[in-house]
Write a protein that holds these residues in place. Structure first.
Motif, mmCIF file in Angstrom:
data_model
loop_
_atom_site.group_PDB
_atom_site.id
_atom_site.type_symbol
_atom_site.label_atom_id
_atom_site.label_comp_id
_atom_site.label_asym_id
_atom_site.label_seq_id
_atom_site.Cartn_x
_atom_site.Cartn_y
_atom_site.Cartn_z
ATOM 1 N N THR A 1 36.099 35.829 32.625
ATOM 2 C CA THR A 1 35.565 36.851 33.527
ATOM 3 C C THR A 1 36.666 37.411 34.427
ATOM 4 O O THR A 1 36.702 38.614 34.714
ATOM 5 C CB THR A 1 34.414 36.296 34.385
ATOM 6 O OG1 THR A 1 34.847 35.103 35.061
ATOM 7 C CG2 THR A 1 33.204 35.967 33.521
ATOM 8 N N GLY B 1 32.838 41.901 27.265
ATOM 9 C CA GLY B 1 32.893 40.448 27.173
ATOM 10 C C GLY B 1 32.002 39.983 26.036
ATOM 11 O O GLY B 1 30.963 40.589 25.768
ATOM 12 N N LEU C 1 29.812 37.008 31.487
ATOM 13 C CA LEU C 1 30.704 37.957 30.809
ATOM 14 C C LEU C 1 30.117 39.366 30.845
ATOM 15 O O LEU C 1 30.835 40.346 31.072
ATOM 16 C CB LEU C 1 30.937 37.524 29.365
ATOM 17 C CG LEU C 1 31.724 36.219 29.171
ATOM 18 C CD1 LEU C 1 31.664 35.791 27.708
ATOM 19 C CD2 LEU C 1 33.157 36.364 29.617
#
Length: 231
Positions: free
Chosen positions: A21, A36, A59
């Motif tokens: 992250t 992500g 994410l």
């Protein structure tokens, strides 16, 4: 630039999501659209919308993209056990082509993707292979997260050696103090710098409440760009 990076760890619980992250936030800070992805996750919670994994949701939040959950986390399993065992319990085979399709759809909406593995580098996933085989299937440079703890020098050296053996660029490594008490952490980091010739992208202290921006500022991503260009 390549289509992304694959984040792996020296073990489970070493801080892959924290680094992933933070990496997303740091890349976004360079003006990039970043997706992500957590291709495989076990230990997912049942919700009204189906199984959801905390790492995958983190994410998604870091990326800020409006992508369907199933594209971020194609394989979600409830038991907090090895993913190939969790998949077998529900009669599912984790297939890399399905993951690659989801990845391809994600990168059409972004400049690059940060793909977080599950567990360590050689965790088995199913008939198509293990985490290392998945990274090779996606052909992504690797970022290695080293949990700063007793035994990490051996784990880091073995993992890095196998990443190189697989023919993937090791774009860099991050030391993360996942445990509250880490004896001789400075000496450990110094030893890691000698063991791993690849760039150190940052050393994160034990700070569970650190903001995403603070983690991002602690990562040195400049060296990732030439590494990506070579991939």
């Amino acid at each position: 630039m390549s289509t992304g990076f694959f984040v792996t760890g020296t073990d489970t619980g070493v801080g892959k999501t924290r680094v992933s992250t933070g990496l997303i936030a740091a890349l976004r800070g360079q003006g990039l659209r970043v997706a992500g992805m957590k291709p495989v996750a076990s230990g997912c919670a049942a919700t009204a919308r189906g199984l959801r994994n905390a790492d995958a949701l983190a994410l998604m939040a870091a990326s800020g993209l409006d992508a369907p959950y199933g594209r971020i986390n194609p394989y979600a399993f409830a038991p907090a056990i090895a993913p190939h065992l969790a998949a077998a319990e529900v009669g599912v085979s984790i297939r890399f082509d399905a993951i690659a399709r989801a990845f391809g759809e994600l990168v059409t909406e972004a400049d690059c993707a940060v793909v977080e593995g599950v567990g360590g580098w050689r965790v088995p996933l199913g008939p198509d292979g293990d985490v290392a085989d998945l990274a090779m299937h996606l052909k992504l440079p690797v970022v290695l997260v080293v949990g700063l703890r007793l035994g990490c020098l051996n784990h880091a050296a073995l993992t890095a050696a196998d990443i190189r053996r697989c023919g993937l660029p090791l774009a860099g490594w991050v030391g993360n103090a996942a445990d509250a008490e880490v004896e001789r952490s400075a000496d450990i980091v110094g030893a890691l710098r000698g063991i791993l010739p690849e760039p150190c992208l940052g050393v994160l202290p034990h700070a569970p409440d650190a903001t995403l921006d603070k983690v991002a500022r602690s990562l040195h991503i400049r060296s990732l760009f030439p590494a990506a260009a070579r991939a």
